[in-house]
Design a protein around this motif. Structure first.
Motif, PDB file in Angstrom:
ATOM      1  N   GLU A   1       0.836  -1.208   0.000  1.00 57.84           N
ATOM      2  CA  GLU A   1       0.000   0.000   0.000  1.00 57.84           C
ATOM      3  C   GLU A   1       0.870   1.259   0.000  1.00 57.84           C
ATOM      4  OE1 GLU A   1      -3.226   0.612  -0.203  1.00 57.84           O
ATOM      5  OE2 GLU A   1      -3.679  -1.502  -0.522  1.00 57.84           O
ATOM      6  N   ALA A   2       1.943   1.230   0.756  1.00 60.50           N
ATOM      7  CA  ALA A   2       2.828   2.396   0.822  1.00 60.50           C
ATOM      8  C   ALA A   2       3.492   2.650  -0.527  1.00 60.50           C
ATOM      9  CB  ALA A   2       3.889   2.182   1.901  1.00 60.50           C
ATOM     10  N   LEU A   3       3.905   1.574  -1.211  1.00 60.68           N
ATOM     11  CA  LEU A   3       4.593   1.725  -2.491  1.00 60.68           C
ATOM     12  C   LEU A   3       3.627   2.091  -3.614  1.00 60.68           C
ATOM     13  CD1 LEU A   3       7.043  -1.317  -2.327  1.00 60.68           C
ATOM     14  CD2 LEU A   3       7.618   1.109  -2.024  1.00 60.68           C
ATOM     15  N   GLY A   4       2.430   1.529  -3.568  1.00 62.19           N
ATOM     16  CA  GLY A   4       1.434   1.844  -4.587  1.00 62.19           C
ATOM     17  C   GLY A   4       1.506   0.967  -5.814  1.00 62.19           C
ATOM     18  N   VAL A   5       2.638   0.340  -6.075  1.00 63.96           N
ATOM     19  CA  VAL A   5       2.806  -0.550  -7.219  1.00 63.96           C
ATOM     20  C   VAL A   5       3.970  -1.492  -6.898  1.00 63.96           C
ATOM     21  CG1 VAL A   5       4.398   0.985  -8.467  1.00 63.96           C
ATOM     22  CG2 VAL A   5       3.009  -0.640  -9.750  1.00 63.96           C
ATOM     23  N   GLY A   6       3.872  -2.725  -7.395  1.00 63.25           N
ATOM     24  CA  GLY A   6       4.856  -3.739  -7.036  1.00 63.25           C
ATOM     25  C   GLY A   6       6.093  -3.747  -7.911  1.00 63.25           C
ATOM     26  N   ILE A   7       6.895  -2.715  -7.815  1.00 67.10           N
ATOM     27  CA  ILE A   7       8.180  -2.704  -8.521  1.00 67.10           C
ATOM     28  C   ILE A   7       9.154  -3.556  -7.705  1.00 67.10           C
ATOM     29  CG2 ILE A   7      10.102  -1.251  -9.283  1.00 67.10           C
ATOM     30  CD1 ILE A   7       8.067   1.011  -9.659  1.00 67.10           C
ATOM     31  N   PRO A   8       9.700  -4.637  -8.277  1.00 65.43           N
ATOM     32  CA  PRO A   8      10.518  -5.579  -7.497  1.00 65.43           C
ATOM     33  C   PRO A   8      11.627  -4.940  -6.687  1.00 65.43           C
ATOM     34  CG  PRO A   8      10.006  -6.528  -9.629  1.00 65.43           C
ATOM     35  CD  PRO A   8       9.491  -5.117  -9.668  1.00 65.43           C
ATOM     36  N   HIS A   9      12.352  -4.020  -7.280  1.00 61.41           N
ATOM     37  CA  HIS A   9      13.457  -3.384  -6.551  1.00 61.41           C
ATOM     38  C   HIS A   9      12.956  -2.631  -5.325  1.00 61.41           C
ATOM     39  CE1 HIS A   9      17.172  -1.173  -5.786  1.00 61.41           C
ATOM     40  NE2 HIS A   9      16.426  -0.082  -5.704  1.00 61.41           N
ATOM     41  N   HIS A  10      11.808  -1.981  -5.433  1.00 60.55           N
ATOM     42  CA  HIS A  10      11.280  -1.204  -4.316  1.00 60.55           C
ATOM     43  C   HIS A  10      10.796  -2.116  -3.186  1.00 60.55           C
ATOM     44  CE1 HIS A  10      10.437   2.408  -7.193  1.00 60.55           C
ATOM     45  NE2 HIS A  10      11.720   2.210  -6.952  1.00 60.55           N
ATOM     46  N   VAL A  11      10.209  -3.261  -3.553  1.00 55.43           N
ATOM     47  CA  VAL A  11       9.804  -4.223  -2.526  1.00 55.43           C
ATOM     48  C   VAL A  11      11.039  -4.722  -1.772  1.00 55.43           C
ATOM     49  CG1 VAL A  11       8.745  -6.474  -2.104  1.00 55.43           C
ATOM     50  CG2 VAL A  11       7.747  -4.938  -3.810  1.00 55.43           C
ATOM     51  N   GLN A  12      12.082  -5.067  -2.524  1.00 58.67           N
ATOM     52  CA  GLN A  12      13.325  -5.539  -1.916  1.00 58.67           C
ATOM     53  C   GLN A  12      13.954  -4.462  -1.043  1.00 58.67           C
ATOM     54  OE1 GLN A  12      15.241  -8.330  -1.979  1.00 58.67           O
ATOM     55  NE2 GLN A  12      14.625  -9.580  -3.730  1.00 58.67           N
ATOM     56  N   SER A  13      13.987  -3.249  -1.535  1.00 60.70           N
ATOM     57  CA  SER A  13      14.601  -2.148  -0.797  1.00 60.70           C
ATOM     58  C   SER A  13      13.841  -1.853   0.489  1.00 60.70           C
ATOM     59  CB  SER A  13      14.659  -0.894  -1.678  1.00 60.70           C
ATOM     60  OG  SER A  13      15.268   0.179  -0.991  1.00 60.70           O
ATOM     61  N   PHE A  14      12.511  -1.887   0.423  1.00 53.89           N
ATOM     62  CA  PHE A  14      11.685  -1.631   1.601  1.00 53.89           C
ATOM     63  C   PHE A  14      11.965  -2.692   2.675  1.00 53.89           C
ATOM     64  CE2 PHE A  14       7.375   0.652   2.305  1.00 53.89           C
ATOM     65  CZ  PHE A  14       7.713   0.922   3.628  1.00 53.89           C
ATOM     66  N   TYR A  15      12.048  -3.958   2.249  1.00 50.31           N
ATOM     67  CA  TYR A  15      12.337  -5.014   3.215  1.00 50.31           C
ATOM     68  C   TYR A  15      13.692  -4.796   3.882  1.00 50.31           C
ATOM     69  CZ  TYR A  15      13.696  -9.300   5.394  1.00 50.31           C
ATOM     70  OH  TYR A  15      14.142 -10.197   6.331  1.00 50.31           O
ATOM     71  N   ALA A  16      14.710  -4.476   3.083  1.00 45.59           N
ATOM     72  CA  ALA A  16      16.058  -4.293   3.633  1.00 45.59           C
ATOM     73  C   ALA A  16      16.087  -3.168   4.657  1.00 45.59           C
ATOM     74  CB  ALA A  16      17.043  -4.012   2.502  1.00 45.59           C
ATOM     75  N   ARG A  17      15.351  -2.091   4.391  1.00 46.97           N
ATOM     76  CA  ARG A  17      15.361  -0.955   5.318  1.00 46.97           C
ATOM     77  C   ARG A  17      14.561  -1.255   6.585  1.00 46.97           C
ATOM     78  NH1 ARG A  17      17.712   3.255   2.635  1.00 46.97           N
ATOM     79  NH2 ARG A  17      17.760   3.062   0.354  1.00 46.97           N
ATOM     80  N   LEU A  18      13.489  -2.008   6.451  1.00 52.61           N
ATOM     81  CA  LEU A  18      12.738  -2.424   7.633  1.00 52.61           C
ATOM     82  C   LEU A  18      13.574  -3.360   8.507  1.00 52.61           C
ATOM     83  CD1 LEU A  18       9.188  -2.999   6.139  1.00 52.61           C
ATOM     84  CD2 LEU A  18       9.692  -1.547   8.108  1.00 52.61           C
TER      85      LEU A  18
END
Length: 410
Positions: free
Chosen positions: A252-269
């Motif tokens: 929901e925060a990203l708004g669209v499932g761009i693979p790199h952004h999903v990966q980056s979000f996980y790493a930062r969390l």
């Protein structure tokens, strides 16, 4: 599965994309040349390499040439030759065909040295002949060859900027198409890809027929379900507990499932909870990390990649127009038809054919995944990109409908 925030992935780290791989593999087996497209950070390089890896298990030869740093056709031929160097039959045949320019034993030099020597034998008068021989050497090999040329649009744009006109772009693309057609069914199968759209570039230059022999395949974003499954799979791989709803909150925060952004979000969390000396990720953490990390200084460095690629992929004269459109869409939620008319009036006094330039710029912004077209205008498809652009411009962007002609940013 390892967390990846920048590198291409393969094997156990390559997630999903089964239907896309099936389609691409079928096209390659049918000897169709492919144009792999998709917005930035979508995983085009990863899927191309994964496809090549899988084809190698079925008797194919996979060659991958990254031509992002190339400035002329001679550089591109060299990169392809370096990719072919490990396949001794191909590289030896090609080196032998170069005659006096190459007398070294292939077995005695490494890939870098091979490329240096090949490049020394290429010039403006010989690259077509030697390049055709290189592709012919691939065609004559006893196994089928998939040749991926990555970041070709960046090379073409760099050559276009250096020359000031489209003649050498036309020359190179016409040559490449002609050689492949001449080789027929024995030709290596070509896949072109890049983080800048090739189709808008060719249309802008009036050369769309130079790529009409390529089967276009667009790599789209992950669905909500796939994005959530990837996030949960990463959490299990690192044995990091997550509260119910975290993976959905990330999407929901990203708004669209761009693979790199999903990966980056996980790493930062993951980094966040380690620094907080906590044992699990909560839904509240998602909002905190989104605001302080993804939209913070470190996140802005990551997203600056988008601006850099935009500057490389668009005409200098249209770059300020692109920034105006993105700033308007980010701060006003939408680039509306009324805003477009205002932008046309503002720029009509400083550039030729302002409406045409704005139309060309919008085509690039949509094609490259910055914006999507809707009933009321153009908006960001990615909430992350929108919020990033908004954070950058909200304090000094005057809405276009309130702007006077002397206030444009050209």
């Amino acid at each position: 599965m390892k967390s990846s925030t920048g590198r291409w992935v393969s094997g156990g780290d390559f997630f999903n994309r089964k239907p896309e791989l099936q389609i691409l593999e079928a096209q390659v087996h049918d000897r169709n040349h492919v144009l792999l497209t998709g917005q930035r950070r979508m995983g085009k390089t990863s899927i191309a390499r994964e496809l090549g890896k899988r084809l190698e298990t079925k008797g194919w030869v996979f060659l991958f040439a990254d031509v992002e740093g190339a400035t002329c056709p001679e550089d591109v031929i060299t990169q392809i030759a370096q990719a072919a160097h490990p396949v001794r039959s191909i590289s030896s045949r090609f080196a032998s065909a170069m005659g006096r320019w190459f007398t070294d034993n292939i077995e005695e030099i490494n890939t870098l040295e091979f490329g240096v020597k090949i490049r020394a034998g290429l010039d403006a008068g010989s690259w077509k002949r030697h390049g055709a021989q290189l592709l012919r050497s691939c065609a004559e090999y006893d196994k089928p060859v998939l040749l991926v040329i990555d970041e070709l649009p960046i090379f073409l744009i760099r050559m276009l900027h250096n020359d000031g006109d489209a003649r050498r772009v036309d020359e190179f693309m016409s040559w490449l198409r002609g050689v492949l057609q001449a080789l027929g069914e024995d030709s290596p199968v070509l896949m072109l890809s890049g983080s800048i759209g090739l189709e808008p570039l060719m249309r802008r230059l009036g050369l769309p027929d130079r790529i009409n022999h390529l089967y276009p395949f667009r790599l789209g974003p992950w669905s909500r379900d796939t994005s959530i499954k990837c996030f949960e799979h990463l959490s299990k791989s690192y044995k990091l507990p997550i509260e119910d709803g975290v993976a959905n909150a990330v999407y929901e925060a990203l708004g669209v499932g761009i693979p790199h952004h999903v990966q980056s979000f996980y790493a930062r969390l993951r980094d966040f909870v380690i620094m907080q000396e906590r044992e699990r990720v909560t839904v509240e953490d998602v909002d905190i990390v989104y605001r302080t990390e993804l939209l913070g200084p470190s996140g802005q460095n990551d997203l600056a990649h988008y601006e850099a690629r935009l500057k490389e992929g668009i005409e200098d004269e249209n770059y300020s127009i692109a920034m105006e459109i993105l700033a308007e869409a980010a701060t006003q939620e939408m680039f509306t038809p009324a805003s477009r008319q205002c932008l046309e009036r503002l720029y009509s006094t400083v550039v030729d054919d302002a409406p045409g330039r704005i139309a060309d710029t919008l085509e690039v912004l949509v094609y490259d995944g910055y914006l999507e077209s809707g009933d009321n205008g153009f908006r960001f498809s990615s909430r992350l990109l929108k919020d990033w652009w908004s954070a950058r411009f909200r304090d000094h962007h005057t809405p276009l409908e309130k702007r006077r002609p002397e206030e444009n940013y050209h």
